[in-house]
Design a protein around this motif. Structure first.
Motif, PDB file in Angstrom:
ATOM      1  N   GLY A   1       0.794  -1.228   0.000  1.00 23.04           N
ATOM      2  CA  GLY A   1       0.000   0.000   0.000  1.00 23.04           C
ATOM      3  C   GLY A   1       0.821   1.269   0.000  1.00 23.04           C
ATOM      4  O   GLY A   1       0.278   2.371  -0.018  1.00 23.04           O
ATOM      5  N   ILE A   2       2.130   1.129   0.023  1.00 22.10           N
ATOM      6  CA  ILE A   2       3.045   2.273   0.060  1.00 22.10           C
ATOM      7  C   ILE A   2       4.043   2.117  -1.078  1.00 22.10           C
ATOM      8  O   ILE A   2       4.710   1.084  -1.202  1.00 22.10           O
ATOM      9  CB  ILE A   2       3.796   2.333   1.403  1.00 22.10           C
ATOM     10  CG1 ILE A   2       2.806   2.386   2.572  1.00 22.10           C
ATOM     11  CG2 ILE A   2       4.752   3.530   1.432  1.00 22.10           C
ATOM     12  CD1 ILE A   2       3.442   2.134   3.919  1.00 22.10           C
ATOM     13  N   ILE A   3       4.141   3.135  -1.918  1.00 24.02           N
ATOM     14  CA  ILE A   3       5.051   3.086  -3.057  1.00 24.02           C
ATOM     15  C   ILE A   3       6.289   3.918  -2.727  1.00 24.02           C
ATOM     16  O   ILE A   3       6.214   5.146  -2.616  1.00 24.02           O
ATOM     17  CB  ILE A   3       4.380   3.629  -4.329  1.00 24.02           C
ATOM     18  CG1 ILE A   3       3.070   2.890  -4.600  1.00 24.02           C
ATOM     19  CG2 ILE A   3       5.330   3.529  -5.515  1.00 24.02           C
ATOM     20  CD1 ILE A   3       2.202   3.541  -5.653  1.00 24.02           C
ATOM     21  N   THR A   4       7.413   3.251  -2.578  1.00 15.96           N
ATOM     22  CA  THR A   4       8.664   3.949  -2.303  1.00 15.96           C
ATOM     23  C   THR A   4       9.263   4.431  -3.628  1.00 15.96           C
ATOM     24  O   THR A   4       8.869   3.978  -4.706  1.00 15.96           O
ATOM     25  CB  THR A   4       9.672   3.020  -1.598  1.00 15.96           C
ATOM     26  OG1 THR A   4       9.999   1.952  -2.493  1.00 15.96           O
ATOM     27  CG2 THR A   4       9.107   2.487  -0.283  1.00 15.96           C
ATOM     28  N   THR A   5      10.236   5.304  -3.540  1.00 13.96           N
ATOM     29  CA  THR A   5      10.915   5.794  -4.739  1.00 13.96           C
ATOM     30  C   THR A   5      11.576   4.643  -5.485  1.00 13.96           C
ATOM     31  O   THR A   5      11.511   4.581  -6.718  1.00 13.96           O
ATOM     32  CB  THR A   5      11.961   6.864  -4.360  1.00 13.96           C
ATOM     33  OG1 THR A   5      11.316   7.900  -3.613  1.00 13.96           O
ATOM     34  CG2 THR A   5      12.599   7.477  -5.594  1.00 13.96           C
ATOM     35  N   SER A   6      12.164   3.707  -4.771  1.00 15.70           N
ATOM     36  CA  SER A   6      12.824   2.587  -5.448  1.00 15.70           C
ATOM     37  C   SER A   6      11.802   1.665  -6.123  1.00 15.70           C
ATOM     38  O   SER A   6      12.069   1.144  -7.212  1.00 15.70           O
ATOM     39  CB  SER A   6      13.716   1.800  -4.485  1.00 15.70           C
ATOM     40  OG  SER A   6      12.966   1.252  -3.434  1.00 15.70           O
TER      41      SER A   6
ATOM     42  N   SER B   1       7.366   8.617   0.259  1.00 12.50           N
ATOM     43  CA  SER B   1       6.611   7.457  -0.220  1.00 12.50           C
ATOM     44  C   SER B   1       5.182   7.875  -0.544  1.00 12.50           C
ATOM     45  O   SER B   1       4.622   8.764   0.086  1.00 12.50           O
ATOM     46  CB  SER B   1       6.602   6.360   0.837  1.00 12.50           C
ATOM     47  OG  SER B   1       7.905   5.850   1.023  1.00 12.50           O
ATOM     48  N   VAL B   2       4.608   7.216  -1.538  1.00 11.76           N
ATOM     49  CA  VAL B   2       3.239   7.500  -1.972  1.00 11.76           C
ATOM     50  C   VAL B   2       2.323   6.463  -1.335  1.00 11.76           C
ATOM     51  O   VAL B   2       2.536   5.260  -1.497  1.00 11.76           O
ATOM     52  CB  VAL B   2       3.131   7.449  -3.509  1.00 11.76           C
ATOM     53  CG1 VAL B   2       1.692   7.620  -3.964  1.00 11.76           C
ATOM     54  CG2 VAL B   2       4.037   8.514  -4.135  1.00 11.76           C
TER      55      VAL B   2
ATOM     56  N   ALA C   1       8.819  13.180  -4.665  1.00 10.68           N
ATOM     57  CA  ALA C   1       8.935  14.484  -4.009  1.00 10.68           C
ATOM     58  C   ALA C   1       7.642  15.285  -4.085  1.00 10.68           C
ATOM     59  O   ALA C   1       7.269  15.983  -3.133  1.00 10.68           O
ATOM     60  CB  ALA C   1      10.084  15.278  -4.626  1.00 10.68           C
ATOM     61  N   GLY C   2       6.943  15.175  -5.195  1.00 12.14           N
ATOM     62  CA  GLY C   2       5.726  15.964  -5.363  1.00 12.14           C
ATOM     63  C   GLY C   2       4.480  15.332  -4.783  1.00 12.14           C
ATOM     64  O   GLY C   2       3.625  16.012  -4.214  1.00 12.14           O
ATOM     65  N   VAL C   3       4.365  14.012  -4.898  1.00 12.85           N
ATOM     66  CA  VAL C   3       3.148  13.308  -4.485  1.00 12.85           C
ATOM     67  C   VAL C   3       3.254  12.749  -3.070  1.00 12.85           C
ATOM     68  O   VAL C   3       2.280  12.744  -2.326  1.00 12.85           O
ATOM     69  CB  VAL C   3       2.802  12.193  -5.495  1.00 12.85           C
ATOM     70  CG1 VAL C   3       1.616  11.374  -5.044  1.00 12.85           C
ATOM     71  CG2 VAL C   3       2.546  12.801  -6.877  1.00 12.85           C
TER      72      VAL C   3
ATOM     73  N   HIS D   1      -5.745  10.221  -3.914  1.00 11.82           N
ATOM     74  CA  HIS D   1      -6.666  11.274  -4.366  1.00 11.82           C
ATOM     75  C   HIS D   1      -6.272  12.652  -3.824  1.00 11.82           C
ATOM     76  O   HIS D   1      -6.595  13.665  -4.420  1.00 11.82           O
ATOM     77  CB  HIS D   1      -8.102  10.933  -3.962  1.00 11.82           C
ATOM     78  CG  HIS D   1      -8.312  10.897  -2.486  1.00 11.82           C
ATOM     79  ND1 HIS D   1      -7.947   9.801  -1.725  1.00 11.82           N
ATOM     80  CD2 HIS D   1      -8.823  11.820  -1.644  1.00 11.82           C
ATOM     81  CE1 HIS D   1      -8.237  10.063  -0.456  1.00 11.82           C
ATOM     82  NE2 HIS D   1      -8.763  11.269  -0.382  1.00 11.82           N
ATOM     83  N   LYS D   2      -5.530  12.704  -2.738  1.00  6.70           N
ATOM     84  CA  LYS D   2      -5.098  13.984  -2.166  1.00  6.70           C
ATOM     85  C   LYS D   2      -4.024  14.658  -3.014  1.00  6.70           C
ATOM     86  O   LYS D   2      -3.751  15.838  -2.833  1.00  6.70           O
ATOM     87  CB  LYS D   2      -4.572  13.776  -0.752  1.00  6.70           C
ATOM     88  CG  LYS D   2      -5.639  13.368   0.238  1.00  6.70           C
ATOM     89  CD  LYS D   2      -5.046  13.208   1.619  1.00  6.70           C
ATOM     90  CE  LYS D   2      -6.115  12.870   2.634  1.00  6.70           C
ATOM     91  NZ  LYS D   2      -5.539  12.798   3.991  1.00  6.70           N
ATOM     92  N   ALA D   3      -3.426  13.925  -3.921  1.00  3.74           N
ATOM     93  CA  ALA D   3      -2.357  14.472  -4.759  1.00  3.74           C
ATOM     94  C   ALA D   3      -2.884  15.127  -6.027  1.00  3.74           C
ATOM     95  O   ALA D   3      -2.123  15.712  -6.785  1.00  3.74           O
ATOM     96  CB  ALA D   3      -1.356  13.382  -5.108  1.00  3.74           C
TER      97      ALA D   3
END
Length: 163
Positions: free
Chosen positions: A44-49, A91-92, A74-76, A98-100
């Motif tokens: 449920g969490i998308i890391t940069t890697s 992390s996304v 960095a943006g989301v 939806h908040k992004a």
């Protein structure tokens, strides 16, 4: 109470198919499905890697994948991170994607993350069009629910194993 385990009991279940874990996503918005491909470990969490790995998996080169993953994180990341998330907030979090959304979005998703199929193209055309330059209806639909990413990764994996 914020509980990711409850989130996954509700939204995710995995099916093993030929040694590859394929996330079968229920009750998610189209926007959540769109980004779920990049959640490589299905937590449920998308890391940069993970984002980098996802872009490489669909056929993007390493430099593009690194730059895109970094800028999206960095943006989301800060917009989707819950208050109790560890810092830095890069992390996304799929649950809060939806908040992004913002005013300059393409309009491909409404305020609740549901798809508006008449919008959004770009990179997906380059990656998902056929040899003759056609982008097929199932690929276009797959942009919105993220299924095209799984298809592209499978095609790339099949191609590499044939070589």
């Amino acid at each position: 109470m914020h509980s990711f385990s409850l989130y996954f009991l509700t939204y995710y279940y995995c099916v093993m198919q030929g040694g590859h874990v394929e996330a079968v996503i229920a009750n998610m918005t189209a926007l959540q499905k769109h980004v779920a491909f990049f959640d490589r470990n299905n937590d449920g969490i998308i890391t940069t890697s993970e984002m980098f790995e996802g872009y490489v998996a669909i056929g993007c080169d390493a430099a593009f994948s690194r730059a895109t993953a970094s800028s999206i994180s960095a943006g989301v990341g800060p917009k989707t991170s819950p208050a109790d998330a560890p810092s830095p907030h890069l992390s996304v979090y799929i649950e809060y994607i939806h908040k992004a959304m913002h005013g300059s979005d393409t309009g491909a998703y409404d305020a609740k993350g549901r798809s508006a199929p008449e919008k959004e193209w770009g990179l997906i055309y380059k990656l998902a069009s056929d040899e003759e330059g056609f982008l097929h209806r199932d690929s276009v639909r797959g942009i919105y629910d993220g299924s095209v990413f799984f298809k592209l990764e499978k095609q790339r994996t099949s191609f590499r194993s044939d070589v």
